[in-house]
Write a protein that holds these residues in place. Sequence first.
Motif: not given
Lengths: 640, 301
Positions: A463-467, A565-576
């Motif tokens: 068992p594990a939790t992928v966050w 798990v860090y899903v890395e993205a800039s705010a500008e990229w996400c906003e688009k």
Amino acid sequence: MSIEKFIEENERKELLRFSTAGSIDDGKSTLIGRLLHDSKNVYEDQLLAVKKVSKEKTSVEKIDFALLTDGLKAEREQGITIDVAYRYFSTPRRKFIIADTPGHEQYTRNMATGASTANLSIVLIDARNGILKQTRRHAFITSLLGVPHLVVAVNKMDVMGYSEEVFNRIKQDFTGFAGKLRIPDIRFIPMSALVGDNVVERSERMPWYKGESLLEILENVYIASDHNFIDMRFPVQYVLRPDMSFRGYCGQVASGMIRKGDEIMVLPSRKVSRVKSIVTFDGEVDCAFPPMSVTITLENEIDISRGDMLVHLHNVPIVDRHFEAMVVWMNEAGLDLNKSYFIKHTTKLTRLRIDELRYKVDVDSLKRMESGLLGLNEIGRIVFTATTPLFYDSYDKNRATGGFILIDPISNNTVAAGMIIDREPVDKLPSRITGNEPADAPMTRRDSRVLPDERLKRWNQRPATVWLTGLVGAGKTDIAYALEKRLFDLGAVCVVLDGENIRLGVNKGLDFSSAGMAEHLRRVAEIARLTNGAGLIVVCAFVSPEASLRKQVAEIIGKDRFVEVYVEASAEWCEKRDKSGLYAKAKSGDLKNLAGVNASYDAPKNPDIVLPIEKISCDEAVTVILNMLRDKGVFPCRSY
Amino acid sequence: MDNRGYSITHLRQLEAESIFVMREVLAEFERPVMLYSVGKDSSVMVHLARKAFHPGKIPFPLLHVDTGYKFSEMYKFRDKFVKSIGADLIVYKHEQSGKVNPFDYGTQKCCAILKTQALLEAIKAGKYDAAFGGARREEEKSRAKERIFSFRDEFGQWDPRNQRPELWNLYNARVNKGESIRVFPLSNWTELDVWLYIHVEKIPVVPMYFAKEQDMVVRDEQLIPLDGPVPLKKGEKPERVMCRFRTLGCYPCTGAVHSVAKTVPEIIEEMMTVRISERSTRVIDHDVEGSMETKKKEGYF
């Protein structure tokens, strides 16, 4: 004067409550004794008894006024005042209740107690010593407890030759200090309580003083406007149902006015009704205002119980579990950050947790001190979350709905008094997750009869939790479901938890304030823990912007099962990429607290993996995670 | 008593506070009881309880801890008054009542058994977790520090140095099993307030408060009534005296005062001119310095 006229006048008196505080030897007890004596309220035999005792102790045939006021044996023996004592006297204009409180530092709690109900506070200064540490303390507490009028009595002027210069210097010193406090009305009197100068009669020995004597101030100070008559708050105290035909809500009007026929709203249900009648033993009245105790009946039957509040529709208090307050600690056992105290606020008793002790106030310098501890007689600023919403105003605006006490759940002692502040909007207050949310009944966990090893064999997985954490629009949820599909195809058993499926069900009703978010994540973490306990893999996709909350989530789930798990993205990229419209809302100001726009996002410092999602595809991201799970021996299970 | 603008008179404020306290007790405790001693303060307290729960009846019983030495007029008044308002009355007597008396045992011992012990037993027997008393802070020095919600441990004892802080109108009603709270809704009333209120509200009180000519023994400057068998000392003989009672206790220990006040306004007038504090006619308070404090620690009201 005829007796009828006397009685009529006495029936119409006003009530003024004042508190006194002074350091040892400031002559506070002498002043009170003098007030009682000079307003001819010391009964003759009490006086005789006191004369007898003073003689034994000091062998001087002089009345020791302090002996009139220091009630308890222990105090008389030690010559100090250790508790709040209440005294009464009256003049034809007013009845007075004095809360007589001790002066030294270790009795801050008593001073706060005395000040809590006072219209006016008298701070005594010994003219020989000027302003001391304790003077500042008294003034600060007067201000903290919201006492509207302060009289600074500069005592023992007889010893200083009735010097105007001495008086003016003390006045100036005090004014300089009091500028930092919030006391609307401050007055100064030069005085000698021992001799009686400016206590009841204006003194001829200080012709330079043109103001009123103390008693004149007490009789004339305007107190009618001290009550809040604007914001109607009626905390329901007791539901009176003597028979089937009558259902009334008993309570004391905390503030504002309530009239027959008023449209009212009930908190927390927000149901609306109209006041049918305001009932008293002496007949119905058209209008009730503080501090009247009445019974209100409504036009329609609504489910209302003790702790609910009736308010006007257009004037509603803050309804929230989360709040911040200045707190005076009153118990030998200091503040325990992990304890779930009872809070009594208006007529409501519930429990709360402590989110953060922001700072302590050094009462002498008024400076802030960083500290993790709050002990007896200390004052601190604390953020709380109650288990049920409170209906409150800031203490500044409303003493009756802004004050509360904390009760220790074990000792049952009253351990603190608090004054709610609203300098920061509720959704900006820090919050936290705690494992110590009070349970309604004592419970223990049962051990499962299925052993963890048996589960490993059955599922061929650990068992594990992928966050998955990251900004809104980074693609966390897409990755989560893609990962679920790949795991399923490979024969693993897993569950996805994401913002939507949780908030639409389990966490329906939780708001987006920081307290709401903390509770949201706490429940997610608990679900993940249970699911892991059953041997399954959990994939979680949540923005979870605060590092401290993620840390607490990890603690609930168990650090060895938590995979960050860090899903890395800039705010500008996400906003688009954003399809939710949240970025547009945040930018137009309709939405507060969006991480990356108008709230901060704490990027993980040591995540298990970073996914640079602007550069890789969703499938590639899933592969990276699967590889990691294999390396960690989660799936396929390394060995059993 | 009309209200001027949006403020209410001091009597109405005191009334509102007492009513608030009583409702708080009913809401937070399981088994409250109201101590009823037949005196004027009890009359006012019971009247306030009627107001607090109107149009309902008083929702808890009245408890009279009867030493058996009360004045006959007090018993008469008690039964009539309680019946007229439709309240439940419980009378509790200590098993030693009738044997213990102040003449042979002294006032301290007699009081300790017939009042303090009897009260503790009655509270225990009724499993009461809150007991209202009509005591006022003004009455006596140690009472000045009493809380409105005054915590008592499982032995009914008061610890004056370890009282719960009491702020605003937020009363702490939490107790463990066996512990209890004494509640004093008249804490902030003075003797003058009580009489003014009796006058305004036309509250019935025992007629002994009003002056008349009656047989008295004059002893140590106190007027001792001859309501029951008071043993006379050598040389003592009853005299006809115009007098009244300021407080009512047991007949062997309650003195009267010289007075011609026959109505409530006359009593108020007399009170403002004759300044002798009211409990001075109670023999027991004067035994030793601080005797009330000592008794309170043991569980007395």
